[in-house]
Design a protein around this motif. Structure first.
Motif, PDB file in Angstrom:
ATOM      1  N   TYR A 122     -13.241 -29.924 -22.084  1.00  0.00           N
ATOM      2  CA  TYR A 122     -12.854 -28.564 -22.464  1.00  0.00           C
ATOM      3  C   TYR A 122     -13.958 -27.870 -23.266  1.00  0.00           C
ATOM      4  CZ  TYR A 122      -8.160 -29.409 -20.781  1.00  0.00           C
ATOM      5  OH  TYR A 122      -7.083 -29.688 -19.983  1.00  0.00           O
ATOM      6  N   VAL A 123     -14.621 -28.593 -24.128  1.00  0.00           N
ATOM      7  CA  VAL A 123     -15.725 -28.014 -24.896  1.00  0.00           C
ATOM      8  C   VAL A 123     -16.858 -27.628 -23.951  1.00  0.00           C
ATOM      9  CG1 VAL A 123     -17.522 -28.508 -26.601  1.00  0.00           C
ATOM     10  CG2 VAL A 123     -15.161 -29.153 -27.062  1.00  0.00           C
ATOM     11  N   ALA A 124     -17.204 -28.503 -23.028  1.00  0.00           N
ATOM     12  CA  ALA A 124     -18.282 -28.215 -22.083  1.00  0.00           C
ATOM     13  C   ALA A 124     -17.899 -27.047 -21.171  1.00  0.00           C
ATOM     14  CB  ALA A 124     -18.600 -29.457 -21.257  1.00  0.00           C
ATOM     15  N   THR A 125     -16.662 -27.017 -20.718  1.00  0.00           N
ATOM     16  CA  THR A 125     -16.207 -25.915 -19.869  1.00  0.00           C
ATOM     17  C   THR A 125     -16.221 -24.599 -20.638  1.00  0.00           C
ATOM     18  OG1 THR A 125     -14.785 -27.448 -18.651  1.00  0.00           O
ATOM     19  CG2 THR A 125     -14.323 -25.095 -18.413  1.00  0.00           C
ATOM     20  N   GLY A 126     -15.761 -24.633 -21.867  1.00  0.00           N
ATOM     21  CA  GLY A 126     -15.768 -23.422 -22.695  1.00  0.00           C
ATOM     22  C   GLY A 126     -17.181 -22.934 -22.958  1.00  0.00           C
TER      23      GLY A 126
ATOM     24  N   VAL B  47     -21.594 -19.143 -21.772  1.00  0.00           N
ATOM     25  CA  VAL B  47     -22.953 -18.868 -21.304  1.00  0.00           C
ATOM     26  C   VAL B  47     -22.911 -17.990 -20.063  1.00  0.00           C
ATOM     27  CG1 VAL B  47     -25.001 -19.944 -20.277  1.00  0.00           C
ATOM     28  CG2 VAL B  47     -23.988 -20.916 -22.340  1.00  0.00           C
ATOM     29  N   TRP B  48     -22.000 -18.280 -19.160  1.00  0.00           N
ATOM     30  CA  TRP B  48     -21.883 -17.478 -17.940  1.00  0.00           C
ATOM     31  C   TRP B  48     -21.539 -16.026 -18.276  1.00  0.00           C
ATOM     32  CZ3 TRP B  48     -23.055 -17.910 -12.966  1.00  0.00           C
ATOM     33  CH2 TRP B  48     -22.539 -16.963 -12.106  1.00  0.00           C
ATOM     34  N   MET B  49     -20.552 -15.803 -19.147  1.00  0.00           N
ATOM     35  CA  MET B  49     -20.126 -14.451 -19.494  1.00  0.00           C
ATOM     36  C   MET B  49     -21.209 -13.710 -20.287  1.00  0.00           C
ATOM     37  SD  MET B  49     -17.184 -14.002 -18.153  1.00  0.00           S
ATOM     38  CE  MET B  49     -16.560 -12.576 -18.975  1.00  0.00           C
ATOM     39  N   THR B  50     -22.022 -14.436 -21.041  1.00  0.00           N
ATOM     40  CA  THR B  50     -23.044 -13.790 -21.865  1.00  0.00           C
ATOM     41  C   THR B  50     -24.262 -13.382 -21.052  1.00  0.00           C
ATOM     42  OG1 THR B  50     -22.303 -15.103 -23.759  1.00  0.00           O
ATOM     43  CG2 THR B  50     -24.452 -14.064 -23.929  1.00  0.00           C
TER      44      THR B  50
ATOM     45  N   ASN C  52     -20.873  -8.005 -16.074  1.00  0.00           N
ATOM     46  CA  ASN C  52     -20.673  -7.296 -17.333  1.00  0.00           C
ATOM     47  C   ASN C  52     -21.182  -8.145 -18.490  1.00  0.00           C
ATOM     48  OD1 ASN C  52     -19.368  -5.030 -16.186  1.00  0.00           O
ATOM     49  ND2 ASN C  52     -17.555  -6.303 -15.906  1.00  0.00           N
ATOM     50  N   ASP C  53     -22.409  -8.623 -18.374  1.00  0.00           N
ATOM     51  CA  ASP C  53     -22.966  -9.509 -19.388  1.00  0.00           C
ATOM     52  C   ASP C  53     -23.245  -8.760 -20.691  1.00  0.00           C
ATOM     53  OD1 ASP C  53     -25.030  -8.017 -18.439  1.00  0.00           O
ATOM     54  OD2 ASP C  53     -26.398  -9.683 -18.115  1.00  0.00           O
ATOM     55  N   LEU C  54     -23.633  -9.487 -21.699  1.00  0.00           N
ATOM     56  CA  LEU C  54     -23.844  -8.931 -23.033  1.00  0.00           C
ATOM     57  C   LEU C  54     -24.924  -7.848 -23.060  1.00  0.00           C
ATOM     58  CD1 LEU C  54     -22.878  -9.118 -25.939  1.00  0.00           C
ATOM     59  CD2 LEU C  54     -24.625 -10.848 -26.331  1.00  0.00           C
TER      60      LEU C  54
END
Length: 102
Positions: A13-17, A22-25, A30-32
């Motif tokens: 779960y930590v690795a997936t999170g 990283v993917w969303m950022t 709609n990245d950062l």
């Protein structure tokens, strides 16, 4: 055995999170950086909207003044647009920076 399974699931779960973060950022549409650019563009457009609202108010005020009186209309046309009668000559006095003196 159960402790090992919980440890594995927690790491999963930590690795997936972290992967999702990283993917969303960096990689999402709609990245950062895109969000920051959009935020700055919004601020600029809000400032432009404020500027144009004040310009609209000034034009409406001038319009009310000019449309109410023929003498004001003539004065406005002469000062703002440098209009003249056919028999007149107009001299524009400028300052050092070649701008008109008002």
């Amino acid at each position: 055995m159960l402790n090992r399974l919980l440890h594995y699931l927690r790491n999963f779960y930590v690795a997936t999170g972290l992967g999702l973060l990283v993917w969303m950022t960096f990689f999402d549409a709609n990245d950062l950086p895109m969000q920051i650019r959009n935020w700055w563009k919004l601020r600029e457009q809000e400032a432009e909207a404020t500027f144009y609202q004040t310009q609209i108010q000034q034009v409406q005020t001038e319009r009310r003044e000019v449309l109410g009186n023929d003498q004001l209309r003539e004065k406005f046309a002469r000062e703002k647009y440098l209009m003249k009668k056919p028999t007149e000559d107009i001299f524009v006095i400028v300052d050092e920076k070649n701008g008109p003196i008002e």
